[in-house]
Each structure stands twice: as structure tokens, then as C-alpha cells.
Write an enzyme that holds these catalytic residues in place. Sequence first.
Site, PDB file in Angstrom:
ATOM      1  N   ASP A 179       3.429  -5.618  11.963  1.00 61.08           N
ATOM      2  CA  ASP A 179       2.578  -4.668  11.228  1.00 61.08           C
ATOM      3  C   ASP A 179       3.143  -3.248  11.423  1.00 61.08           C
ATOM      4  O   ASP A 179       2.388  -2.285  11.623  1.00 61.08           O
ATOM      5  CB  ASP A 179       1.110  -4.763  11.684  1.00 61.08           C
ATOM      6  CG  ASP A 179       0.166  -3.940  10.813  1.00 61.08           C
ATOM      7  OD1 ASP A 179       0.595  -3.474   9.745  1.00 61.08           O
ATOM      8  OD2 ASP A 179      -1.001  -3.761  11.219  1.00 61.08           O
ATOM      9  N   ASP A 227      -3.176  -5.615   1.620  1.00 59.91           N
ATOM     10  CA  ASP A 227      -3.131  -5.163   3.015  1.00 59.91           C
ATOM     11  C   ASP A 227      -3.347  -3.658   3.149  1.00 59.91           C
ATOM     12  O   ASP A 227      -2.864  -2.857   2.367  1.00 59.91           O
ATOM     13  CB  ASP A 227      -1.833  -5.528   3.715  1.00 59.91           C
ATOM     14  CG  ASP A 227      -1.914  -5.116   5.180  1.00 59.91           C
ATOM     15  OD1 ASP A 227      -2.937  -5.418   5.807  1.00 59.91           O
ATOM     16  OD2 ASP A 227      -1.000  -4.443   5.669  1.00 59.91           O
ATOM     17  N   GLY A 284      -2.339   2.678  12.697  1.00 60.78           N
ATOM     18  CA  GLY A 284      -1.019   2.052  12.614  1.00 60.78           C
ATOM     19  C   GLY A 284      -0.051   2.505  13.680  1.00 60.78           C
ATOM     20  O   GLY A 284      -0.081   3.658  14.113  1.00 60.78           O
ATOM     21  N   ASN A 288       0.820  -1.221   0.000  1.00 57.62           N
ATOM     22  CA  ASN A 288       0.000   0.000   0.000  1.00 57.62           C
ATOM     23  C   ASN A 288       0.852   1.267   0.000  1.00 57.62           C
ATOM     24  O   ASN A 288       0.789   2.098   0.901  1.00 57.62           O
ATOM     25  CB  ASN A 288      -1.007   0.000   1.157  1.00 57.62           C
ATOM     26  CG  ASN A 288      -0.362  -0.208   2.516  1.00 57.62           C
ATOM     27  OD1 ASN A 288       0.773  -0.649   2.616  1.00 57.62           O
ATOM     28  ND2 ASN A 288      -1.073   0.128   3.560  1.00 57.62           N
TER      29      ASN A 288
HETATM   30 ZN   LIG Z   1      -3.515  -4.749   7.625  1.00 52.42          ZN
END
Ligand SMILES: [Zn+2]
Length: 435
Positions: free
Chosen positions: A315, A158, A334, A100
Site C-alpha cells: 500500500d 481504493d 498513507g 485514485n
Molecule cells: Zn486503501
Amino acid sequence: MRILLKNVKTLPHLLGEVGDQFIAIEVLIEDRQVLKVYKSITENIVADKVIDGRGFFLSPGLCDPQVHFREPGFEYKEDIESGSKAAAKGGFTTVISMPNTKPAADNKEVVAFMWQKSLEVGLCRVYPTGSLTKELKGIELTNFSELKAAGAIAITDDGKGVQKEEVFYQAMKEAQKLDLPILDHSEDESLSMGGSIHKGKKAEEFNVKGIDPASESVHVERGCRLSGETGCHYHVLHISTKESIEYVREAKKKGYCVTAEVSPHHLLLCDEDIPENEHGLNANWKMNPPLRSAQDRAACVEALLDGTIDAIATDHAPHSPVEKNQNIEKAPFGIIGLETAFALIYTHFVKNGELSLSRCIDLMSFQAGRLFKLNLGRIQEGALADLCLFDLDNGFEVNEDFFASKSKNSPFIGQKLFGKTMLTLFEGKVVYHNL
Ligand SMILES: [Zn+2]
């Protein structure tokens, strides 16, 4: 070039042998590889350089199945170089990077650029993934074989869930033919409804739009079912709910090719832990999937300990202070995680005896690598010299200056942890040194 790494301890298990008691070893590295592992103190070894490991714990280099290095497009948050430095500081020598970016990794040029750039930086193996649909819009499939040829190790959208089942089904059929795993950010947007945190007590109390946990589990159910139909390897990214875990457990019992990873924050925190700041709730506790209920957190821990979970993934998702220092509903999802992952798991699960150190390292190297058919996680003659040293005995405090990442969006600032990285070798090269 020959490097002798002296005065370190490790576990026989990590050498590919049986045993869970520390043993003293010395490792001779030649160029990119482990040339010899000595289990007794040796003399007369000719080396160009000798590193005294000061008795610290020697681990195989760690592997992270999910990071966001933001390049191209969002270099103010992170780039492949700063992300690789953060990886090296956390003891990671292999990471899988999400597509992404801007432009998205939906074409061979972007995938090839990411791979090439990581080779130039040379601090960590950064495997790119290719996006599942064009511009991650969930409509038109990308060309998987072209992405694979350019270096993509897996296919994923993702950052977004794939909303249409037909699209996901076609993707799994195609990926299965090409022997590529599908990594699923499981989120049904008709259920997550643009929420910011878990739909629970905290969301109610602060009048913040909540994310229904079913938004994850309905997609996990779909993925498990379609894996059974197509034979495609279906991997659940950052699993976070009790129901999702049940679906994975059932799929594994049926012998489906289904795997799952969990992130340290979903093992350690829940929605009720989100603290307040001047903007309301602190956005450094905002990620997607969100911190769930205490029961979900407990289910993640149980699944980690009983072997349902295959690997631990950070992540790692950097964002600038300006983006995070605002109302939680406006701030992006995030948190960063590479520099703190091992220390968090070591401090909270290994040090208290819940998880053995061997299992912890396997979840963060050997098993994480196996998801992508990578042969990692053992200190063996002939293997690439991806190694790191951790200090298991002396505590350290995580503060803002601690991070090598460009961003500092971590909910773990202020925590006292054990398991500080002292040295990282990537293919025989010292990429982080704190001895
Ligand atoms: Zn994700």
C-alpha cells in the site's frame, strides 16, 4: 545480449522443484528471458556480460498488489518513474497501481496513459487498475470492459470504500462477466466517521477521533457474501482486523473466490506504537486502515502463518514532508513501503523462524501474481528474467537518505534490518545495482 549471473544461491522451491535448502546456481539470461539455470559451476559459457552475485540469495522479482504512484495529478508526491525506482530498490518487478489519481483512472485514456508511461520508464511492470465508480464517488459505475481493454488488470475504488451495497453488487456482477477481480478498500464511512487512528487507547489518550474496526469488517462481510452470490473474485486490500480475517476464513471454507492481502505495517505495528512529535502524534504512523489493536495485529500474523492471507502488499502511499509534518488529524493517510517490505518481513518473520523463506517469497511474488492470473515468482527457463538478489546476512539501517521514492513518510526510519536488495533485473535489464 546474454548475461551470466554467477555465484548466487537460491531455494529449489523457487525453481519449481522440491526443497528448502539453499543451492548454488548460475543463471544465463538472453534478452528478456531466463535461457538456462545451471545447478553446477559451469565453464565456457559465452556471455556478453558476467555479473558476480557474491553468494547472495537470488529471488524471483517481487510483485506488489497495491501501490499508489500518484501520476497523473500528484507528481510532487511520486510519479511513475520515481515509484518504479522505489520498486526496483525493493526488489519488485511487478506492481499493481491504484486509480485514485487526478484525474482518476475512471476512463480508458488515463488507464492507457499509465500503462504507456510505465512502458516508457521501463524499470518495473506497473499494471493499472480502473476505478469502480466515476471519480471514485461511489455512485455511477465506470465502463469496466473499456477499462479492461485499455489495460486495467482489476477494478477498485481504493482510497475509498464503496458505500452503497447495490452499487457494489452491480460492480461484482459486471466484473465477474469480464473475469476481473474487485479489489476492496473496505470502509463503511458511517462507522469510520472521519477518524484518524484506531478507536482505542491511543485515540482516547490524545483526544483524536478514532476509526471503529467494524467499519472494515462490515464491508468485508458484505464483499464475501456478494462474492458467494455472484461468483466474482473479491479481494480484500490491506486487511487489518480480527473480524475481517474471520469473514475471509469462513468465505474460503465455503469455497468462495475470496482472497486477502496484508501490509507489513499491520503485521508489525499497532496503535499503541504511534510515537509523539512536536505536533502531537506522529503522522508517519497514520494510514488507512489505521494501525489497529495488539489483538488485531496478532490476528493478522496468525492469518499470515496459517495461509488465510494470500499475499503481502505494501500500500505504498507517498506524501510530501509538508503534508505529513503536521497534526495527525490534518495529515493525509498513507506511508511508503516498497523499499522496506522484503527486509521487514525477512527480519521479523523469516530470520526468527516463524515463516519459511520460500513462503515469504511466495507471498510476495508467486501468490501475489496469482491474484491477477499473472504467472510470476519462479526462476525457470523460458520465464521472464525478473530477478533480484538480497543480502540476508549483513544488517543495514533505514535512514531518510535510503529511499528512492520522492517521499520519506515511513514509520520504519531508524530500524536495523536484514535483507537489503543488492541487484534487481527487470526483464533481463539491470534496473537496480548495489553489488
Ligand atoms: Zn486503501
